[in-house]
Design a protein around this motif. Structure first.
Motif: not given
Length: 452
Positions: A270-278, A260-266
């Motif tokens: 950014a690497f978000t805390t909400l992304g990490a939790a989700s 999720w974090l890799i997708y979000e960054k691309i």
């Protein structure tokens, strides 16, 4: 859940203190997931809806517990009736069960099995609440829970896990709730939001999480409690399957969070805390049905696929215009579908059963069974949930008034607010505010004109 075990009287199991204690601990862990979910959802809403979001989870602890004792356990795990629902008079009120009476073929008491399954029944409707944030009357929500668990959750739990249930007998694999819990809740959420409509200001007003630390706390509690949710679902059998499930739970969750974090960054930079939790929750959801059938390497694949696809799916609400407030559809429905279907690809045949997936030489047979289970539960829950929401909306009304929604549902429904800002900023409030320089006022006015 493991299949029922048939034994001769001479080989009947004896009560295991170790397994009984283990299952009681797992039950407590699963109970903790509901408050964890409340914090997870509570941090994701705006300040004015925080308490309502917490209460939508907590009320499930009260309502579902009573219904489970009265008739829920009997409907889910009683004697099969037509492969659709169960019923056993001894289970009504949990009053005619011996203290040391063992659950069918296992080494734990019926009471222990009943309380473990109760915690699953509690959290499932609580999951739905995240899609309905900011706009549902609390009384309507409480009544919806009552009706929904009765006509949807209890029968579906029997389909999937009850002896004689039609999906159970077909051979659909759902170790701990991909269909019965997550697809069930996600489809129900979609059905309800299609009936009650969007929040005021959807796609116009900013609706950002008000407390990301609270979201992370909730995600951590969910991750912790999920070990009981998953590993406990083998009911303490002494064959190592529960240990594999424990490992796979950790592995898949880690893989999903990273994906999720890799997708979000691309995608967003950014690497978000909400992304990490989700992402972590997406991995937990996906491994729930599949973790007893795959290897740790398979768990990495399940988690990574779920993390990526769920991250992509949460944006569909903006494309198609359904207001899934906290991404219940994108994470729980999509994650549950992914995890359930991937059993048909990654099952090794060497963990909970000898069933093999396509990638291990098993052909398409199990994938077909999984697909039937997925879409049967999805369709049933979606339609019945929408009907229940429609009836409630036309009778008592599901939504608060628009003005009340804008001003804040916490004050309207609970006569409270989550935070007291009256003393914010320190001091006693007697000190006069410093005057604002005239040039600063003029500059602010000019900037406002430029922005306009």
């Amino acid at each position: 859940m493991p299949p029922g075990i048939s034994t001769l009287a001479a080989d009947a199991p004896e009560l295991s203190a170790a397994n009984t204690g283990f299952m009681l601990i797992c039950s407590a862990l699963v109970m903790l997931m509901t408050p964890g979910l409340a914090f997870f959802y509570g941090g994701m809403v705006r300040v004015k809806s925080t308490l309502n979001m917490l209460m939508m989870s907590f009320i499930s602890l009260g309502i579902v517990t009573i219904l489970w004792v009265l008739y829920g356990f009997s409907m889910a795990f009683g004697t099969d009736i037509g492969s659709i629902v169960g019923w056993s008079s001894d289970y009504v009120g949990l009053g005619n069960i011996g203290v040391t009476e063992l659950w069918d073929g296992y080494t734990i008491p019926v009471y222990v099995f009943a309380v473990f399954q109760l915690m699953f029944a509690i959290i499932t409707p609580a999951l739905i609440s995240g899609a309905l944030a900011d706009r549902v009357k609390f009384t309507a929500w409480a009544l919806f829970i009552t009706l929904w668990v009765t006509v949807v959750y209890f029968p579906v739990a029997h389909w999937v896990w009850g002896a004689g249930g039609w999906l159970f007998e077909m051979g659909v694999i759902d170790f701990a709730g991909g269909t019965a819990v997550h697809i069930n809740a996600g489809a129900a959420a979609l059905g309800v939001i299609l009936v009650i409509g969007k929040r005021v200001g959807f796609k116009k007003d900013p609706m950002r999480p008000h407390s990301l630390p609270l979201v992370m706390l909730g995600a951590g509690l969910l991750w912790f409690g999920w070990f009981g949710f998953n590993a406990g679902s083998w009911l303490g059998n002494d064959d190592g399957v529960g240990a594999v499930m424990f490992v796979n739970t950790q592995v898949a969750t880690a893989a999903a969070m990273l994906a999720w974090l890799i997708y979000e960054k691309i995608r967003h930079g950014a690497f978000t805390t909400l992304g990490a939790a989700s992402g972590a929750v997406a991995g937990l959801v996906a491994i729930t049905p599949s973790g007893g059938a795959v290897s740790p390497l398979g768990a990495i694949a399940v988690g990574a696929i779920a993390g990526l696809l769920c991250a992509m799916a949460v944006g569909l609400k903006f494309r198609f215009g359904y207001d899934d407030s906290l991404d219940v559809v994108g994470v729980h429905l999509v994650g549950g579908v992914i995890g359930s279907l991937l059993v048909g690809l990654f099952a090794t045949g060497g963990v909970q059963s000898d069933v093999k997936g396509l990638f291990y030489g098993g052909g398409l047979d199990q994938l077909g069974k999984q697909a039937i289970g997925v879409f049967a539960v999805l369709a049933y829950s979606l339609v019945v949930s929408a009907v229940l929401a429609f009836v409630l909306d036309k009778t008592i009304g599901m939504r608060v008034d628009e003005d009340d929604e804008v001003s804040g549902i916490d004050q309207v429904e609970h006569a409270e607010t989550a935070y007291d800002f009256s003393g914010a900023g320190g001091g006693t409030g007697s000190r006069k505010a410093a005057p604002v320089p005239a040039d600063a006022v003029a500059a602010a006015a000019e900037n406002k004109k430029v922005d306009a």
